[in-house]
Design an enzyme around this catalytic site. Structure first.
Site, mmCIF file in Angstrom:
data_model
loop_
_atom_site.group_PDB
_atom_site.id
_atom_site.type_symbol
_atom_site.label_atom_id
_atom_site.label_comp_id
_atom_site.label_asym_id
_atom_site.label_seq_id
_atom_site.Cartn_x
_atom_site.Cartn_y
_atom_site.Cartn_z
ATOM 1 N N LYS A 175 0.807 -1.221 0.000
ATOM 2 C CA LYS A 175 0.000 0.000 0.000
ATOM 3 C C LYS A 175 0.837 1.266 0.000
ATOM 4 O O LYS A 175 0.395 2.293 -0.528
ATOM 5 C CB LYS A 175 -0.948 -0.015 1.186
ATOM 6 C CG LYS A 175 -1.942 -1.139 1.014
ATOM 7 C CD LYS A 175 -2.972 -1.145 2.070
ATOM 8 C CE LYS A 175 -3.931 -2.264 1.733
ATOM 9 N NZ LYS A 175 -5.140 -2.201 2.483
ATOM 10 N N PHE A 195 -8.287 9.529 9.186
ATOM 11 C CA PHE A 195 -9.449 8.646 9.195
ATOM 12 C C PHE A 195 -10.658 9.445 8.731
ATOM 13 O O PHE A 195 -11.034 10.443 9.353
ATOM 14 C CB PHE A 195 -9.687 8.075 10.596
ATOM 15 C CG PHE A 195 -10.893 7.176 10.661
ATOM 16 C CD1 PHE A 195 -10.908 5.979 9.952
ATOM 17 C CD2 PHE A 195 -12.009 7.530 11.411
ATOM 18 C CE1 PHE A 195 -12.035 5.148 9.994
ATOM 19 C CE2 PHE A 195 -13.125 6.693 11.458
ATOM 20 C CZ PHE A 195 -13.135 5.509 10.747
ATOM 21 N N LYS A 229 -18.418 -6.057 0.468
ATOM 22 C CA LYS A 229 -19.453 -5.391 -0.320
ATOM 23 C C LYS A 229 -20.698 -6.277 -0.400
ATOM 24 O O LYS A 229 -20.587 -7.502 -0.531
ATOM 25 C CB LYS A 229 -18.925 -5.108 -1.724
ATOM 26 C CG LYS A 229 -17.761 -4.120 -1.711
ATOM 27 C CD LYS A 229 -17.023 -4.084 -3.032
ATOM 28 C CE LYS A 229 -15.784 -3.205 -2.899
ATOM 29 N NZ LYS A 229 -14.843 -3.386 -4.034
ATOM 30 N N GLU A 236 -9.676 2.155 -6.021
ATOM 31 C CA GLU A 236 -10.677 2.368 -4.970
ATOM 32 C C GLU A 236 -10.410 3.690 -4.250
ATOM 33 O O GLU A 236 -9.274 3.974 -3.880
ATOM 34 C CB GLU A 236 -10.640 1.216 -3.968
ATOM 35 C CG GLU A 236 -11.045 -0.115 -4.601
ATOM 36 C CD GLU A 236 -11.326 -1.214 -3.585
ATOM 37 O OE1 GLU A 236 -12.070 -2.133 -3.913
ATOM 38 O OE2 GLU A 236 -10.795 -1.155 -2.449
ATOM 39 N N GLU A 294 -6.694 2.078 -2.485
ATOM 40 C CA GLU A 294 -5.922 0.955 -3.025
ATOM 41 C C GLU A 294 -6.366 0.614 -4.430
ATOM 42 O O GLU A 294 -7.415 1.048 -4.891
ATOM 43 C CB GLU A 294 -6.024 -0.282 -2.124
ATOM 44 C CG GLU A 294 -7.389 -0.919 -2.091
ATOM 45 C CD GLU A 294 -7.370 -2.315 -1.464
ATOM 46 O OE1 GLU A 294 -6.281 -2.904 -1.299
ATOM 47 O OE2 GLU A 294 -8.447 -2.842 -1.156
ATOM 48 N N ASN A 299 -7.083 -2.648 -7.056
ATOM 49 C CA ASN A 299 -7.256 -4.091 -7.229
ATOM 50 C C ASN A 299 -6.813 -4.446 -8.637
ATOM 51 O O ASN A 299 -7.328 -3.886 -9.608
ATOM 52 C CB ASN A 299 -8.713 -4.510 -7.021
ATOM 53 C CG ASN A 299 -9.137 -4.372 -5.566
ATOM 54 O OD1 ASN A 299 -10.217 -3.899 -5.272
ATOM 55 N ND2 ASN A 299 -8.279 -4.776 -4.645
ATOM 56 N N ARG A 353 -7.181 -6.921 -10.738
ATOM 57 C CA ARG A 353 -7.888 -8.116 -11.248
ATOM 58 C C ARG A 353 -9.302 -7.722 -11.617
ATOM 59 O O ARG A 353 -9.714 -6.594 -11.370
ATOM 60 C CB ARG A 353 -7.933 -9.163 -10.136
ATOM 61 C CG ARG A 353 -8.552 -8.548 -8.882
ATOM 62 C CD ARG A 353 -8.856 -9.526 -7.790
ATOM 63 N NE ARG A 353 -9.161 -8.870 -6.537
ATOM 64 C CZ ARG A 353 -10.332 -8.340 -6.208
ATOM 65 N NH1 ARG A 353 -11.335 -8.380 -7.057
ATOM 66 N NH2 ARG A 353 -10.514 -7.756 -5.036
ATOM 67 N N VAL A 407 -15.771 -8.725 -8.520
ATOM 68 C CA VAL A 407 -17.086 -9.356 -8.431
ATOM 69 C C VAL A 407 -18.139 -8.450 -9.096
ATOM 70 O O VAL A 407 -19.028 -8.916 -9.802
ATOM 71 C CB VAL A 407 -17.466 -9.594 -6.951
ATOM 72 C CG1 VAL A 407 -18.860 -10.193 -6.839
ATOM 73 C CG2 VAL A 407 -16.444 -10.484 -6.261
ATOM 74 N N ARG A 443 -25.407 -9.106 -4.325
ATOM 75 C CA ARG A 443 -24.665 -10.356 -4.146
ATOM 76 C C ARG A 443 -25.519 -11.292 -3.313
ATOM 77 O O ARG A 443 -25.823 -10.985 -2.150
ATOM 78 C CB ARG A 443 -23.356 -10.106 -3.398
ATOM 79 C CG ARG A 443 -22.391 -9.219 -4.132
ATOM 80 C CD ARG A 443 -21.060 -9.211 -3.402
ATOM 81 N NE ARG A 443 -20.157 -8.251 -3.992
ATOM 82 C CZ ARG A 443 -18.842 -8.247 -3.814
ATOM 83 N NH1 ARG A 443 -18.294 -9.154 -3.017
ATOM 84 N NH2 ARG A 443 -18.076 -7.343 -4.376
HETATM 85 P P1 ADP Z 1 -7.979 -3.706 2.487
HETATM 86 O O1 ADP Z 1 -6.939 -3.983 1.442
HETATM 87 O O2 ADP Z 1 -7.707 -4.432 3.753
HETATM 88 O O3 ADP Z 1 -9.363 -3.860 1.976
HETATM 89 P P2 ADP Z 1 -8.253 -0.767 2.353
HETATM 90 O O4 ADP Z 1 -7.123 0.185 2.389
HETATM 91 O O5 ADP Z 1 -8.949 -0.951 1.054
HETATM 92 O O6 ADP Z 1 -7.746 -2.176 2.926
HETATM 93 O O7 ADP Z 1 -9.299 -0.350 3.457
HETATM 94 C C1 ADP Z 1 -10.390 -1.184 3.773
HETATM 95 C C2 ADP Z 1 -11.485 -0.371 4.384
HETATM 96 O O8 ADP Z 1 -11.036 0.292 5.580
HETATM 97 C C3 ADP Z 1 -12.003 0.746 3.499
HETATM 98 O O9 ADP Z 1 -12.966 0.278 2.573
HETATM 99 C C4 ADP Z 1 -12.579 1.686 4.544
HETATM 100 O O10 ADP Z 1 -13.824 1.163 4.998
HETATM 101 C C5 ADP Z 1 -11.620 1.573 5.690
HETATM 102 N N1 ADP Z 1 -10.565 2.601 5.585
HETATM 103 C C6 ADP Z 1 -9.326 2.454 5.067
HETATM 104 N N2 ADP Z 1 -8.644 3.635 5.109
HETATM 105 C C7 ADP Z 1 -9.473 4.537 5.663
HETATM 106 C C8 ADP Z 1 -9.378 5.946 5.981
HETATM 107 N N3 ADP Z 1 -8.267 6.651 5.733
HETATM 108 N N4 ADP Z 1 -10.451 6.529 6.542
HETATM 109 C C9 ADP Z 1 -11.575 5.830 6.798
HETATM 110 N N5 ADP Z 1 -11.733 4.542 6.547
HETATM 111 C C10 ADP Z 1 -10.713 3.890 5.984
#
Ligand code: ADP
Length: 455
Positions: free
Chosen positions: A121, A208, A243, A281, A293, A295, A297, A300, A343
């Site tokens: 990440k 956050f 999701k 995303e 992040e 993805n 690939r 779904v 889903r």
């Molecule tokens: P993973 O790869 O574990 O899915 P992500 O970085 O996509 O990790 O984060 C997963 C979830 O965590 C996000 O969909 C969101 O709900 C929450 N999250 C991640 N970063 C933040 C952020 N900076 N503020 C608020 N929620 C967050």
């Protein structure tokens, strides 16, 4: 095989609805398919409908769908010269992608190097920031060693912050910190967990966001320098980071704003030399997009983008892997109407515990604008070994209201007996006035579930 084809037989390293989905795309392009399966999936539809099928191990995924050696051997003995990983399993495993190519097979997806870059990440965020994609404000790289410096960084970003593992995934390896007093303990605990779960204690930190929506951009990139974005999806309806229902486009966000973000995503792909399908995303709050992040690939929820753009994403993945140039230009990508995907899981509608068992009745809906992607047939046994997705019902209409209305009719028509499902949950969500308004945040579904009494 024509001169321009790199492969004419594709091994699909997956199971369930996505294995069938990929088979259909292969058939559509005149490619032969190899199904691999575990002992538990011997009777599955993807096995029956493949040109060639091979059992690669016992039910446990680690000894079948996740077994690289077994998959490569299966490709060799069946004469497959390409592997499509689907989603889940080995689809985002850079070492697997490298192993496939080292065996002189085509990996239908990005290079191992791209998967590795996006799988970490910190490097992913850095690459996105360099390409002008907006990111959540936070540490530019790994957290410094000194707690004083970490405190200064967090104060700079502003509380609440979220401490995240660079190697994290699946919603694990992250912790929200509301004030400076709790920061040191959170950093120590998250690093320990990250080391245990991902073998990498590296952490970073970002602001956050408290009530964001989850918005994502689909991209398609060929190996000739063309990168397209195919519109946005809103996947805010989640439970425990999973999701539940997705829609395209994202309600209430202007197409001009999406176009701006989409163009940056496509630019980032060109910059990193990305190939194939991918998804960026974002969290979206107060009009601001923040990349979290990528993805690397097919997802779904790809059918809702297919419904609104008319582009067959899986066929495009196959054509790109054959070395073809994308025949679509960005200006040809026009979205029509609105699509929503539900889903359908075999699970208890209140406890959400998986509900394995034999499906005695399986009546599917139909009608204008309804698509069902499923591997299930009447008499199918839902296995306890794999995820509980038994199908996806996708509704498309000229407007969001029409998509909702069509889906409500479709779900009411659907009959499943023998296992419990979340059909009722979807019906209730689609009937919910706040959902109907559009634009709920990622915590909405959990708040709504907490208030919903069993009936
Ligand atoms: P993973 O790869 O574990 O899915 P992500 O970085 O996509 O990790 O984060 C997963 C979830 O965590 C996000 O969909 C969101 O709900 C929450 N999250 C991640 N970063 C933040 C952020 N900076 N503020 C608020 N929620 C967050």
């Amino acid at each position: 095989m024509s001169d321009t084809q790199r492969f004419n037989r594709v091994l699909i390293a997956n199971r369930g609805e996505i294995a069938l989905r990929i088979q259909r795309a292969c058939r559509r392009l005149g490619l032969e398919t190899v199904a691999v399966h575990s002992e538990a999936d011997a009777e599955s539809r993807h096995v029956r409908e493949a040109d060639v099928a091979l059992c690669i191990g016992p039910a446990a995924a680690a000894r079948s769908y996740l077994d690289t050696d077994a998959l490569l051997l299966a490709a060799r003995v069946t004469g497959a010269s390409a592997i499509h990983p689907g989603y889940g399993f080995l689809s985002e495993n850079a070492d697997f992608a490298d192993a496939v190519e080292a065996a002189s097979l085509t990996f239908i997806g990005p290079t191992g190097a791209s998967i590795r870059q996006m799988g970490d990440k910190i490097t992913a965020k850095r690459a996105m920031r360099d390409a002008g994609v907006p990111c959540v404000p936070g540490s530019d790289g790994p957290l410094p060693a000194s707690m004083d410096e970490i405190q200064a960084l967090a104060a700079d970003v502003g509380f609440p912050v979220i401490v995240k593992a660079s190697g994290g995934g699946g919603g694990r390896g992250m912790r929200v910190v509301w004030n400076a007093a709790d920061l040191a303990e959170a950093v120590t605990l998250t690093a320990k967990e990250a080391q245990q779960a991902f073998g990498n204690p590296t952490l970073y930190l970002e602001r956050f966001m408290q009530k964001p929506r989850h918005i994502e951009i689909q991209v398609l990139c060929d190996t000739h320098g063309t990168a397209l974005w195919l519109g946005a999806r809103d996947c805010s309806l989640q439970r425990r980071h999973q999701k539940v229902l997705e829609e395209a486009p994202a309600p209430g966000i202007s197409p001009a704003v999406i176009a701006e973000i989409g163009a940056r995503c496509a630019e980032a792909c060109r910059k990193i030399g990305y190939r194939g399908a991918g998804t960026f995303e974002f969290l979206y709050e107060d009009g601001i997009f923040a990349f979290i992040e990528m993805n690397t690939r097919v997802q779904v929820e790809h059918p809702i983008t297919e419904a609104t753009t008319g582009i067959d994403i899986v066929c495009e993945q196959l054509k790109i892997a054959q070395g073809a140039a994308l025949a679509i230009r960005q200006e040809d990508v026009v979205t029509y109407g609105h699509a929503i995907e539900c889903r359908i899981n075999a699970e208890d509608p209140f406890s959400f515990m998986p509900s394995p068992g034999t499906i005695s009745r399986w009546d599917l809906p139909g009608g204008p604008g309804i698509r069902v992607d499923t591997h299930v047939v009447g008499g199918y046994t839902v296995q306890p070994y794999y995820d509980s997705l038994i199908g996806k019902v996708i509704g498309h209409g000229a407007t969001r209201e029409e998509a909702i209305a069509r889906l409500r009719v479709a779900l009411a028509e659907m009959r499943v007996e023998g296992v419990s499902t979340n059909l009722r949950l979807h019906q209730d969500v689609l009937a919910d006035p706040r959902f109907q308004e559009g634009g709920v945040d990622i915590h909405y579904l959990e708040r709504w579930l907490a208030e919903r009494a069993p009936s």
